[in-house]
Design an enzyme around this catalytic site. Structure first.
Site, mmCIF file in Angstrom:
data_model
loop_
_atom_site.group_PDB
_atom_site.id
_atom_site.type_symbol
_atom_site.label_atom_id
_atom_site.label_comp_id
_atom_site.label_asym_id
_atom_site.label_seq_id
_atom_site.Cartn_x
_atom_site.Cartn_y
_atom_site.Cartn_z
ATOM 1 N N TYR A 70 0.846 -1.196 -0.192
ATOM 2 C CA TYR A 70 0.035 0.136 -0.008
ATOM 3 C C TYR A 70 0.915 1.284 -0.083
ATOM 4 O O TYR A 70 1.668 1.550 1.049
ATOM 5 C CB TYR A 70 -0.871 -0.086 1.257
ATOM 6 N N HIS A 128 0.284 -11.966 1.042
ATOM 7 C CA HIS A 128 -0.748 -10.923 0.412
ATOM 8 C C HIS A 128 -1.582 -11.898 -0.679
ATOM 9 O O HIS A 128 -2.770 -11.374 -0.864
ATOM 10 C CB HIS A 128 -0.092 -9.717 -0.165
#
Length: 299
Positions: A70, A128
């Site tokens: 992010y 992830h």
């Protein structure tokens, strides 16, 4: 703050404390946490985003989810600033890139995340999504980090049913604590087989984008007549009904993102709403359960 407002906040906190999901290691967490995708990328929004996360913590949404991906670490830096001085009040989650999930990279990736977050450990570290690194190697790296105290527990994200079965049958794969996937009223594919599999194995789902990220699906959650009618019944907003639906069972923890104070409060308030069987049946009619295997939705 008025007495009425104080009573409402107390009710919200009590609901978040009582409506929990339990991880396989016995850890209980409120069914609503906080997501941070796209946070930290706009300097003009920084102060507002930090205050939003801090308000969420104060209300009882103690799980904060972020990732090295992010904003190339900017989200982790923002979270680190938000939790400074209140680390013990937070259940901190971050995620590692698949290409960093091998034994040669995972320790360094974790250390970099810890530095950006300003902490010495993660409460939960997730892969992830699945990449080319063998699951056995990633598990070995996660277990090493756990033994070193860098992480307390680990899990995965964006794993479909076959992935979870393979993980489960890999040495130490049963130490996985959760699977973070896309899940909301307009994206129910996991109801067919993944969610039942995880329930059978006593492993909760962590739902990202539980209010849909945008576009037509989010508009539908806002404007659907059935959702609006149910929202009027509870004197709440349509998206609060959608969020209440996502956390309707003790096997799903949702992590909506909110930047504005009123949205943080609205998310937390959804913990108070307990939908009836009639409500759920009506929503099933508009947003039906899948009748066949669906590809895992990923955004």
């Amino acid at each position: 703050m008025s007495v009425q407002d104080e009573n409402k906040l107390t009710k919200i906190k009590n609901s978040l404390e009582s409506r929990v999901v339990t991880l396989p290691d016995g850890t209980s967490l409120p069914r609503i946490g906080q997501g941070t995708w796209y946070m930290g990328e706009n300097p003009q929004m920084r102060e507002r985003e930090i205050k939003a996360l801090q308000l969420g913590i104060e209300l009882g949404m103690k799980l904060i989810d972020t990732a090295e991906m992010y904003g190339n670490g900017d989200s982790e830096r923002l979270v680190g600033e938000a939790i400074k001085g209140r680390r013990d009040d937070v259940f901190l989650v971050s995620k590692v890139y698949p290409h960093h999930a091998g034994l040669d990279m995972i320790a360094k990736a974790c250390e970099n995340s810890l530095k950006r977050l300003g902490t010495d450990h993660l409460d939960l570290y997730l892969l992830h999504w699945r990449g080319r690194v063998p699951l056995a190697e990633t598990i070995e790296g996660m277990e090493k980090l756990r033994k070193e105290g860098k992480i307390v527990r680990w899990g995965v994200s964006n794993f479909d049913t076959d992935d979870m079965k393979e993980l489960w049958n890999t040495p130490n794969g049963k130490n996985c604590m959760t699977n973070q996937v896309l899940y909301h009223l307009g994206s129910r594919g996991i109801d067919y087989d993944l969610l039942p599999w995880q329930q059978e194995h006593h492993m909760p789902i962590m739902a990202y984008s539980p209010l849909a990220q945008g576009g037509s699906l989010r508009r539908q959650l806002l404007t659907d007549p059935t959702i609006k009618e149910i929202a009027e019944k509870y004197a709440v907003q349509p998206l609060q009904i959608a969020l209440a639906w996502t956390i309707r069972s003790n096997n799903c923890l949702a992590i909506p993102k909110a930047v504005q104070e009123e949205h943080v409060l609205a998310n937390a308030e959804a913990a108070i709403i307990e939908l009836t069987k009639e409500d759920l049946n009506r929503l099933d009619e508009v947003f039906p359960q899948p009748t066949r295997k669906m590809p895992l939705d990923i955004i």
